[in-house]
Enzyme design. Structure first.
Site, PDB file in Angstrom:
ATOM      1  CG  HIS A 495      -1.659   1.334   1.360  1.00  0.00           C
ATOM      2  ND1 HIS A 495      -3.043   1.540   0.994  1.00  0.00           N
ATOM      3  CD2 HIS A 495      -1.363   2.615   1.933  1.00  0.00           C
ATOM      4  CE1 HIS A 495      -3.505   2.735   1.233  1.00  0.00           C
ATOM      5  NE2 HIS A 495      -2.411   3.339   2.034  1.00  0.00           N
ATOM      6  CD  GLU A 496       1.797   3.697   3.683  1.00  0.00           C
ATOM      7  OE1 GLU A 496       2.062   4.649   3.112  1.00  0.00           O
ATOM      8  OE2 GLU A 496       0.585   3.811   4.295  1.00  0.00           O
ATOM      9  CG  HIS A 499       0.859   6.499  -0.669  1.00  0.00           C
ATOM     10  ND1 HIS A 499      -0.440   7.207  -1.187  1.00  0.00           N
ATOM     11  CD2 HIS A 499       0.297   5.845   0.584  1.00  0.00           C
ATOM     12  CE1 HIS A 499      -1.351   7.150  -0.546  1.00  0.00           C
ATOM     13  NE2 HIS A 499      -0.936   6.124   0.572  1.00  0.00           N
ATOM     14  CG  HIS A 502      -0.028   8.757  -7.157  1.00  0.00           C
ATOM     15  ND1 HIS A 502      -0.639   9.258  -6.255  1.00  0.00           N
ATOM     16  CD2 HIS A 502      -0.142   9.369  -8.474  1.00  0.00           C
ATOM     17  CE1 HIS A 502      -1.728   9.863  -6.927  1.00  0.00           C
ATOM     18  NE2 HIS A 502      -1.121  10.247  -8.287  1.00  0.00           N
TER      19      HIS A 502
END
Length: 707
Positions: A495-496, A499, A502
């Site tokens: 999940h992290e 980021h 992204h």
């Protein structure tokens, strides 16, 4: 003046401060590491190895002075306002304050010391004042508004950037009377001090409370890796030969899951969930009351019905009512599932003649017994295959398959701590950014996991690549031994990393619009998509390898995991959603004189909150909401973003190439990952999917009714 400058200062040292000239004079000679332009490879890198905490006040003072000069020069420009001499000029300003603020944020969140915390108490209100000084600069706003009113001739990205600046100033009070502007500035300074106090109280409770275990009976049920991590934590604290259960989620969660000692489970549970709520000098309830009052007063001055209405205006949800509608649609299914889960757990406890009623400190422990009984799955079976470093390689591999990235570790880049490592990220053979990895817990590091952007991507004057980091709190094992993590921790890591991906994919002109600088209920969308590359066969077969034999995880075990994927969703969704609902209700309560503990109890009772589950973040420890304005009235964002993400994951899975479908990956890259905030998120999402979001994918994923 890109990135942080227009943001109100909060728990981290994130902007600049007007300190007495004497303070600057005393430290000027020693501030070069914080204030000097970055040099070295990759367009320059932060000199983390040369930072001294004592230098921060002087560095912030210089940064503030420098930026004030830049802002005043733009505001006083005698030429008629246009995009280049106003908006682009703002984008070119603020380099120094951003560099110093980056160092301050890193030290505050990962290397905090008593000296730094004392500085924060003085600096953060002044940082807020500096931000407001800019936001309330009437000449500057007049120029921004002139460009905004004549924006039709600009490119779409320039129009978007101009709107972002204009909207930011208006929402901060640029059109208020002088008296109201002054009061808004006072409120922001008061809030900055309260945010700092809240954060430091929480960090103190997480740091100061440790349960030391000394006998084999106290370790009953704990797997070897959990014991090893606890032994390492104790040794780090000078207690070699003992085992330390820290007051952090990464330490609490496995203990509550596996410990056979119900009395110790209760003790650990009560200590963890009472952080900031012990009636002592570190109690956060008084801070929360003041924060809520000030937020409401500020919203009223700015012309909004509540802080929630102010915060959500620029999000995808747009209104608190829309966010509440989604949350209340999901809530009944979540608590209904909790009742089913508790009934199954109680049946097992009764069969074992435990003589207990399931309590919150029993939930994780008995849930594992249910998982084993229903799915023949013991999550400990997964751990030998969940090596931290192999999973990191798996993240890299998936990012390469989907986005074309290549990761090459580098050794010639300074770091803030020996545990931190750095990778050069390339695409098509070209450097696109750096990725820093800071995986381990240590004293002075806040709990949890997060991503930072040390430098944002831009290309409007010249190409500047991004620098991003991922930070976690895994506990080191014995020297030379691989760190084994849970499946939940592996999901969090992916999940992290989403980021970071992204940020690394960003391909825009202007840094204010780059990477993860998107609305709060959209920023979690790419990261939640990224979680879904973890359970793919390709990743698990290549990287979920037994730490001793090197054998890949058995397919039979993967099949069990897939069958059990909706297991314990009642707990997980209720734990999260209760926090999101209380956050929104607190900020819709207007100017009421709120007792946070009482409000929490009363509102949860009205919602029908199951006794056996507690909020993921109880109000006195809700750092997302009270350590800054960051997720205030915005914790719903995870649900909103996950609804978007699961809709897209469904589209991937129905494509010919599944989660690695090249055409779908290109659409995701072109419409979401690369465009930052240069396009309205609602438009970007609609272009990607050809329609608005469908919540049914979320409900199906949780095993909830879709009707």
């Amino acid at each position: 003046m890109k990135r942080r400058t227009f943001l109100a200062a909060s728990g981290a040292l994130a902007a600049a401060s007007a300190l007495p000239a004497a303070a600057f004079a005393q430290g000027a000679a020693a501030t070069s590491a914080l204030t000097a332009a970055w040099t070295g490879p990759f367009g320059g890198v932060p000199a983390f190895d040369k930072v001294a905490v004592a230098d921060f006040p002087a560095a912030y003072d210089l940064a503030m002075k420098t930026e004030r000069g830049e802002i005043n020069a733009i505001a006083a420009n005698p030429a008629p306002a246009d995009f280049d001499n106003t908006i682009a000029a703002l984008e070119r300003s603020g380099d120094l304050i951003n560099r110093v603020g980056m160092f301050g944020g890193v030290w505050s969140s990962t290397l905090s010391t008593p000296e730094l915390r004392a500085q924060e108490k003085v600096l953060n209100p002044k940082l807020a004042a500096h931000s407001d000084e800019t936001l309330q600069n009437e000449k500057l706003f007049a120029r921004i508004e002139a460009v905004y009113n004549d924006r039709a001739k600009l490119t779409p990205e320039q129009q978007r950037l101009t709107w972002v600046y204009w909207n930011r100033f208006v929402r901060a009070g640029a059109k208020l009377s002088a008296a109201d502007k002054k009061r808004v500035a006072q409120i922001n300074q008061e809030l900055a001090a309260l945010f700092t106090s809240f954060s430091q109280n929480l960090l103190a409770d997480e740091t100061d409370y440790v349960l030391y275990l000394r006998t084999e009976s106290e370790l009953a049920g704990l797997p070897d890796d959990v014991r090893a991590a606890a032994a390492a934590a104790a040794e780090e604290r000078g207690k070699k030969g003992e085992w330390a259960i820290l007051n952090t989620r990464s330490s609490m969660d496995p203990f509550l899951t596996y410990s056979n000692r119900r009395d110790l489970r209760e003790k650990v549970w009560r200590t963890y969930y009472s952080r900031g709520d012990n009636g002592d000098a570190k109690d956060n309830n008084a801070n929360i009351k003041k924060i809520l009052k000030l937020r409401f007063e500020r919203a009223q001055l700015l012309g909004y019905a509540s802080h929630a209405h102010w915060r959500l205006e620029n999000t995808m949800a747009k209104t608190p009512e829309a966010a509440m509608e989604l949350m209340t649609r999901v809530w009944p299914s979540a608590i209904a599932r909790v009742k089913e889960e508790v009934a199954e757990m109680q049946a097992i406890a009764d069969k074992e003649r435990a003589g207990i009623k399931i309590e919150p400190w029993d939930y994780r422990f008995y849930a594992e017994k249910v998982r084993a009984a229903r799915y023949d799955l013991d999550m400990n079976e997964l751990k030998p295959y969940m090596q931290l470093e192999k999973l990191r390689e798996g993240m890299f591999w998936a990012a390469g398959e989907v986005y074309g990235f290549e990761f090459v570790q580098v050794a010639d880049v300074p770091v803030a701590h020996p545990d931190i490592r750095v990778w050069d990220v390339k695409k098509g053979g070209q450097h696109v950014g750096l990725w820093y990895f800071d995986p381990y817990a240590r004293t002075g590091k806040r709990s949890g996991a997060w991503m930072n952007a040390y430098r944002r991507q831009e290309k409007f004057d010249k190409p500047i690549t991004t620098i991003v980091s991922n930070n976690s709190n895994f506990v080191k094992g014995a020297p030379g031994e691989p760190v084994l993590i849970s499946w939940d921790d592996a999901e969090t890591m992916f999940h992290e990393f989403g980021h970071a991906i992204h940020g690394l994919n960003s391909d825009v002109n202007y840094p204010t619009l780059a990477g993860t600088a998107v609305p709060r209920d959209y920023v979690e969308f790419p990261s939640q998509i990224n979680e879904h590359w973890l359970p793919t066969k390709q990743v698990l077969s290549k990287f979920a390898l037994h730490h001793k034999t090197g054998a890949p995880i058995p397919q039979a075990l993967v099949d069990k995991l897939e069958k059990a994927k909706t297991f314990r969703q009642g707990f997980d969704v209720t734990e999260y959603l209760s926090s999101a609902l209380i956050d929104m209700k607190l900020h819709l309560a207007g100017g009421a004189d709120i007792d946070p503990d009482a409000f929490e109890r009363e509102q949860l009772a009205k919602l029908g909150m199951p006794h056996e589950v507690v909020m993921r973040h109880r109000t006195p420890q809700f750092g997302h909401v009270f350590a800054s304005d960051g997720y205030s009235a915005g914790y719903y964002s995870y649900l909103w973003s996950e609804t978007l993400a699961l809709d897209v994951v469904d589209a991937f899975k129905s494509s010919p190439g599944g989660m690695y479908d090249k055409a779908m990956a290109k659409k995701l890259h072109d419409n979401v990952m690369s465009v930052g905030n240069s396009i309205d998120p609602a438009i970007a999402y609609h272009t990607l999917m050809g329609r608005d979001v469908d919540v049914k994918a979320y409900l199906r994923d949780k095993g909830f009714p879709t009707a």
